[in-house]
Scaffold this active site. Structure first.
Site, mmCIF file in Angstrom:
data_model
loop_
_atom_site.group_PDB
_atom_site.id
_atom_site.type_symbol
_atom_site.label_atom_id
_atom_site.label_comp_id
_atom_site.label_asym_id
_atom_site.label_seq_id
_atom_site.Cartn_x
_atom_site.Cartn_y
_atom_site.Cartn_z
ATOM 1 N N ASP A 213 29.899 32.675 33.724
ATOM 2 C CA ASP A 213 30.724 33.713 34.329
ATOM 3 C C ASP A 213 31.197 33.175 35.674
ATOM 4 O OD1 ASP A 213 31.762 36.262 34.890
ATOM 5 O OD2 ASP A 213 30.076 37.209 33.846
ATOM 6 N N GLU B 156 38.901 38.233 32.240
ATOM 7 C CA GLU B 156 38.701 39.686 32.233
ATOM 8 C C GLU B 156 39.923 40.334 32.876
ATOM 9 O OE1 GLU B 156 35.534 42.985 33.936
ATOM 10 O OE2 GLU B 156 36.321 41.397 35.203
ATOM 11 N N ASP C 290 35.862 36.104 35.719
ATOM 12 C CA ASP C 290 35.593 37.461 36.189
ATOM 13 C C ASP C 290 36.772 38.036 36.972
ATOM 14 O OD1 ASP C 290 33.671 39.654 36.756
ATOM 15 O OD2 ASP C 290 33.966 39.016 38.827
ATOM 16 N N HIS D 182 28.091 44.359 30.169
ATOM 17 C CA HIS D 182 27.218 44.779 31.274
ATOM 18 C C HIS D 182 27.865 45.815 32.196
ATOM 19 C CE1 HIS D 182 29.956 41.893 32.851
ATOM 20 N NE2 HIS D 182 29.618 42.232 34.083
ATOM 21 N N ASP D 183 29.133 46.122 31.999
ATOM 22 C CA ASP D 183 29.809 47.121 32.841
ATOM 23 C C ASP D 183 29.993 48.454 32.136
ATOM 24 O OD1 ASP D 183 30.150 45.399 34.988
ATOM 25 O OD2 ASP D 183 32.053 44.643 34.238
#
Ligand code: BGC
Length: 569
Positions: free
Chosen positions: A103, A266, A208, A343-344
């Site tokens: 990431d 992302e 990210d 994870h969000d």
């Protein structure tokens, strides 16, 4: 049509798996997951059938945002191990045919990163140009931030730094100053870091917050409606702006094009599928694919603070139309990643599935995901049906976005309402320790984990499911193995995809043509429904209930029942 469309790259065939490192496996008994923990579970992952790991950040960080605030990009944070552990992880994963993407946080650093410390301390340092630092505005003699922009974590995008007497911009927390991508030296720093990791052997990056790298450098006030603090949440000022596409093209020319790597950006910020082709299009794009958010919150949970649980209903039609919109734009022009949660987001089982029908709905969700157009990414724990937290103490929601949200809203809603809201939306729902067994702390650690284990680990854990032939875990293995079969993979990757009866409110049904045409029928409701089958069924490939119930061309679907058929098209 671009010829890349017809090329079977390794990342189109891959089955991705997302690891949140602090919650995966603790190897050294400090309550925090680590890289050795991941190494110890590589055989488990291989057995599951996944072959591409996206590991969330594990670099040196003060952990204001659990590692997304990086203070040294080239050092593993001691809580996760050290650089040798990372080298070993790459090696051991590769031995097992598993690739690794890291990431890469490009939008901001930690405020403890040496670049930012120097930028604050030294007005003459070139590092000051690495950040977006502006003088205060004075209104009636009062010192104000440079403009009215609001960021993603419920605050102004500006914080004041006394040392420099400047405000610095941050679209996330104030400990995460945004970097200035319009500065070529800053860009070169990131290109060098990318090369460092690719030379080390990583197989690519999840990029990210990519959508936000370019900003409106006029920094003028936004005119969108203001909140009660006078702030304007106007993502257009810092999302998907034209220069972003130039930066990424340069990144590709300078770095990505020279490696056999996969790059997944992302892109929230309301990007359209058409716009996304400027990033991931085969023809002129710069990265392999983009993660969009358009299929993530289709049960209305996102802004649901005042809603009752019964009011949250999966909008199945919207899910299909959003997916279809992306497919129509990308077919023949770009590849896509597929995911239900990360994870969000809250756990998908609690969003689109059902705790009551855990087994049925978990199996249905993975079947639906695996055979659509794209590379599937499974979020750790979904393969055993992990669900949202059962926390009853608001202090357990110890995450910067939750804390800021509570600070902003504590006077507007009572505690019970806020708790209900966080239990359904908080990112912590998906950050609890992996449930390896029914031992204490779910076999994740030998001591109290830094993030509380979900109380359901006695019923939901890997070890028990390994022993149960009918478990979610064993179904995942079967489904993944099927998706990886050469001829099935070809149908999924190259075959024409289309929804059947897209207007149906309860059922997702699609066909993937090709040498082995596939028909998926999935009931997204906890009640029975019927669905007509207009195809000639050759055989059932996957099914999540015992007996198959058909009647004159109609399939009677029980709660969350699904079928994957091979059909004649
Ligand atoms: C990550 C989040 C993180 C944010 C800031 C995101 O989009 O996925 O977890 O808080 O970027 O780095």
């Amino acid at each position: 049509m671009d010829k890349q469309h017809t090329v079977m790259t390794w990342w189109k065939k891959a089955i991705g798996y997302i690891i949140y490192p602090s919650a995966f496996k603790d190897s050294n008994g400090d309550g925090i997951g680590d890289l050795q923990g991941i190494i110890s579970k590589l055989d488990y992952l291989k057995d599951l059938g996944v072959d591409l790991l996206w590991i969330c950040p594990f670099f040196k960080s003060p952990m204001d945002d659990n590692g997304y605030d990086v203070s040294d990009y080239q050092k593993v944070d001691p809580r996760f191990g050290d650089n040798d552990d990372f080298d070993l992880l790459i090696k051991e994963a590769h031995v097992r045919g598993i690739r690794i993407i890291i990431d890469f946080v490009l939008n901001h650093t930690s405020d403890e990163h040496p670049w930012f410390i120097e930028a604050k301390n030294n007005p003459n340092s070139p590092k000051r140009e690495y950040y977006l630092m502006l003088p205060p505005k004075y209104v009636d003699g009062n010192m104000m931030p440079p403009n009215n922009w609001k960021g993603f974590f419920s605050t102004s995008t500006w914080s004041y730094d006394e040392q420099s007497n400047l405000y610095y911009m941050h679209i996330f927390s104030k400990k995460m100053p945004d970097v200035n991508w319009s500065n070529p030296d800053l860009r070169n720093e990131y290109y060098a870091l990318a090369r460092y990791y690719l030379d080390k052997g990583v197989d690519g990056f999840r990029l990210d917050a990519l959508a936000h790298l370019a900003r409106d450098l006029s920094f003028s006030d936004s005119r969108v409606a203001l909140d009660e603090n006078g702030l304007a949440f106007d993502m257009n000022r810092y999302s998907n702006r034209p220069e972003l596409f130039d930066y990424m093209r340069e990144f590709k020319d300078r770095v990505f094009a020279h490696y056999d790597c996969v790059t997944i950006g992302e892109v929230g910020g309301g990007i359209s599928p058409e716009q996304s082709l400027k990033l991931s299009g085969y023809e002129n794009g710069s990265i392999s694919m983009v993660f969009n958010f358009d299929t993530a919150w289709e049960n209305g949970a996102y802004d649901s603070v005042t809603k009752k649980d019964e009011e949250l209903v999966t909008n199945v039609v919207k899910l299909k139309t959003n997916f279809d919109r992306w497919y129509q734009a990308c077919d023949g022009k770009a590849w896509m990643p597929l995911y239900w949660d990360n994870h969000d987001h809250p756990r998908v089982l609690s969003q689109y599935g059902s705790v009551k029908y855990r087994k049925e709905s978990a199996k249905m969700l993975i079947t639906t995901l695996l055979f659509m157009y794209g590379t599937p990414f499974i979020y750790y724990g979904d393969e055993i049906g992990m669900s949202n937290v059962d926390y009853t103490d608001i202090d357990d929601f110890n995450d910067v976005s939750a804390r800021n949200y509570l600070a902003e809203n504590k006077d507007k809603y009572d505690l019970a309402t806020l708790l209900r809201f966080l239990r359904r939306t908080s990112r912590l729902n998906a950050r609890t320790p992996m449930q390896w067994s029914n031992e204490k702390y779910a076999g994740f650690s030998t001591v109290t984990p830094s993030q509380k284990v979900n109380g359901n680990y006695l019923e939901v854990n890997v070890e028990d499911q390994q022993k149960d032939e009918d478990s979610i875990l064993n179904y995942y293995k079967k489904a993944i193995a099927l998706r990886k079969q050469e001829d099935i993979a070809k149908s999924v990757i190259f075959g024409k995809f289309s929804f059947v009866d897209i207007a149906n409110n309860d059922v997702i049904c699609y066909v993937h043509e090709g040498s082995r045409p596939l028909l998926l029928i999935a009931n997204f409701r906890d009640h029975e429904t019927r669905f007509p089958i207009k195809f000639k069924i050759k055989r059932t490939l996957l099914h999540n209930y015992g007996e198959e119930l058909f009647e004159k061309g109609v399939v009677a679907l029980r709660p969350f029942e699904c079928y994957l058929f091979e059909v004649d098209c």
